[in-house]
Design an enzyme around this catalytic site. Structure first.
Site, PDB file in Angstrom:
ATOM      1  N   GLU A   1       0.840  -1.197   0.000  1.00  0.00           N
ATOM      2  CA  GLU A   1       0.000   0.000   0.000  1.00  0.00           C
ATOM      3  C   GLU A   1       0.877   1.249   0.000  1.00  0.00           C
ATOM      4  O   GLU A   1       2.108   1.165  -0.019  1.00  0.00           O
ATOM      5  CB  GLU A   1      -0.955  -0.069   1.191  1.00  0.00           C
ATOM      6  CG  GLU A   1      -1.824  -1.315   1.131  1.00  0.00           C
ATOM      7  CD  GLU A   1      -2.893  -1.413   2.214  1.00  0.00           C
ATOM      8  OE1 GLU A   1      -3.278  -0.376   2.795  1.00  0.00           O
ATOM      9  OE2 GLU A   1      -3.347  -2.543   2.482  1.00  0.00           O
TER      10      GLU A   1
ATOM     11  N   ARG B   1     -12.778  -8.317  -1.080  1.00  0.00           N
ATOM     12  CA  ARG B   1     -11.584  -8.473  -0.253  1.00  0.00           C
ATOM     13  C   ARG B   1     -11.979  -8.515   1.218  1.00  0.00           C
ATOM     14  O   ARG B   1     -13.021  -7.985   1.603  1.00  0.00           O
ATOM     15  CB  ARG B   1     -10.595  -7.336  -0.516  1.00  0.00           C
ATOM     16  CG  ARG B   1     -10.140  -7.280  -1.970  1.00  0.00           C
ATOM     17  CD  ARG B   1      -9.183  -6.152  -2.223  1.00  0.00           C
ATOM     18  NE  ARG B   1      -7.876  -6.422  -1.625  1.00  0.00           N
ATOM     19  CZ  ARG B   1      -6.874  -5.552  -1.662  1.00  0.00           C
ATOM     20  NH1 ARG B   1      -7.025  -4.375  -2.246  1.00  0.00           N
ATOM     21  NH2 ARG B   1      -5.719  -5.852  -1.110  1.00  0.00           N
TER      22      ARG B   1
ATOM     23  N   LYS C   1       0.211   4.072  -5.120  1.00  0.00           N
ATOM     24  CA  LYS C   1       1.016   2.869  -5.282  1.00  0.00           C
ATOM     25  C   LYS C   1       1.924   2.946  -6.506  1.00  0.00           C
ATOM     26  O   LYS C   1       2.564   1.954  -6.871  1.00  0.00           O
ATOM     27  CB  LYS C   1       0.100   1.649  -5.361  1.00  0.00           C
ATOM     28  CG  LYS C   1      -0.791   1.512  -4.114  1.00  0.00           C
ATOM     29  CD  LYS C   1      -1.796   0.396  -4.254  1.00  0.00           C
ATOM     30  CE  LYS C   1      -2.771   0.410  -3.079  1.00  0.00           C
ATOM     31  NZ  LYS C   1      -3.776  -0.666  -3.163  1.00  0.00           N
TER      32      LYS C   1
ATOM     33  N   ASN D   1      -6.017  -2.601   1.521  1.00  0.00           N
ATOM     34  CA  ASN D   1      -6.920  -3.406   2.322  1.00  0.00           C
ATOM     35  C   ASN D   1      -6.716  -3.241   3.828  1.00  0.00           C
ATOM     36  O   ASN D   1      -7.678  -3.112   4.587  1.00  0.00           O
ATOM     37  CB  ASN D   1      -6.788  -4.884   1.932  1.00  0.00           C
ATOM     38  CG  ASN D   1      -8.095  -5.628   2.122  1.00  0.00           C
ATOM     39  OD1 ASN D   1      -9.164  -5.052   1.960  1.00  0.00           O
ATOM     40  ND2 ASN D   1      -8.020  -6.896   2.463  1.00  0.00           N
TER      41      ASN D   1
ATOM     42  N   GLN E   1       1.981  -3.168  -8.612  1.00  0.00           N
ATOM     43  CA  GLN E   1       0.857  -4.096  -8.735  1.00  0.00           C
ATOM     44  C   GLN E   1       0.920  -5.128  -7.605  1.00  0.00           C
ATOM     45  O   GLN E   1       1.264  -4.804  -6.476  1.00  0.00           O
ATOM     46  CB  GLN E   1       0.854  -4.718 -10.131  1.00  0.00           C
ATOM     47  CG  GLN E   1       0.705  -3.674 -11.244  1.00  0.00           C
ATOM     48  CD  GLN E   1       0.891  -4.240 -12.610  1.00  0.00           C
ATOM     49  OE1 GLN E   1       1.941  -4.763 -12.944  1.00  0.00           O
ATOM     50  NE2 GLN E   1      -0.131  -4.115 -13.440  1.00  0.00           N
TER      51      GLN E   1
END
Length: 279
Positions: A3, A262, A53, A169, A70
């Protein structure tokens, strides 16, 4: 996926390794970028920026290397030409006389003229990066209330990089816990106090994670748990990855469920559902 805080720390390492010394050699794994290798010989890195990111390595001859890690990308900084033992595929290598910055496994790498950077599809749509841009709390609260955002559930909104760059997340669950907001709520369901707490949590937890290598828990509590023998995963977060364990505030069992495909974690008493979020 790393992240925003993890990418910003990687950018710090890359900048420290590359700044102040001319590039001896750059090599790209992708054929369409090979012609640029000679362009960077002798160039100097001016700075390394992040946009969520994504990483932007800025050079003094008018070019920028854009990369996005990624899911699997990883940067290594080593002594010059000292490659790590890994099964990952090397995608980008930047060498000077002292250090090498090596990007493995990433497939999203581009070379851009400086004037093209803001038009890049990802950069053009990405939201504010709280680690790269100074965003006042009031401006963030106003963003929560924007028409394009205020009717969406927080659980999906916080993963949208056009909303706030770099939140992923674990930060999603941690921000909502700190703000006492249920993941199914929307900004329009929240009180002004909750919106204010959400803005503070976005800023504070992003910076806390960046400065403390991913820790989002209360730092004094984390230190105490560590001193008592707890492992890092046990003291790192408030709620993330703590399904079935007691809330650190009131002892309620932490719930895990799937949101936006998620895993998401919350405390049902610290983050109660509003009547609007139950619809």
């Amino acid at each position: 996926m790393p992240e925003g805080p993890e990418i910003r720390r990687a950018a710090d390492h890359v900048e420290k390794a590359l700044s102040g010394r001319p590039v001896l050699e750059i090599s790209f794994a992708f054929e369409q970028l090979k012609d640029y290798e000679d362009v960077f010989q002798g160039a100097m890195v001016k700075r390394v920026e992040t946009r969520g990111k994504a990483m932007l390595i800025r050079f003094d001859q008018g070019y920028t290397i854009y990369s996005h890690n990624q899911l699997y990308g990883k940067w290594y900084v080593r002594n010059a030409y000292n490659y790590p033992k890994t099964n990952r595929q090397l995608r980008l290598a930047i060498h000077n006389e002292k250090k090498s910055a090596l990007l493995y496994s990433a497939s999203d790498i581009e070379v851009l003229r400086d004037e093209e950077v803001e038009e890049h599809p990802f950069i053009a749509k990405v939201g504010p990066d709280l680690l790269n841009d100074s965003i006042p709390r009031k401006e963030l609260i106003d963003r929560f209330k924007e028409k394009r955002f205020h009717r969406r559930k927080w659980s999906s909104l916080l993963l949208d990089q056009s909303f706030i760059a770099g939140v992923g997340n674990y930060l999603r669950s941690e921000i909502l816990f700190a703000a006492n907001i249920h993941p199914d709520s929307r900004p329009m369901d929240c009180t002004e106090e909750q919106l204010s707490k959400a803005a503070d949590a976005c800023i504070e937890l992003m910076w806390r994670s960046y400065k403390n290598k991913g820790i989002t828990n209360d730092l004094e509590l984390a230190e105490r748990l560590k001193a008592e023998g707890a492992k890092r995963y046990e003291y790192r977060h408030w709620v993330f990855n703590r399904e079935g364990q007691p809330c650190r505030i009131d002892g309620t069992e932490i719930i895990k469920y799937k949101a936006a495909s998620r895993r998401c974690y919350y405390c049902p008493t610290c983050q109660p559902k509003t009547s609007s979020s139950q619809k």
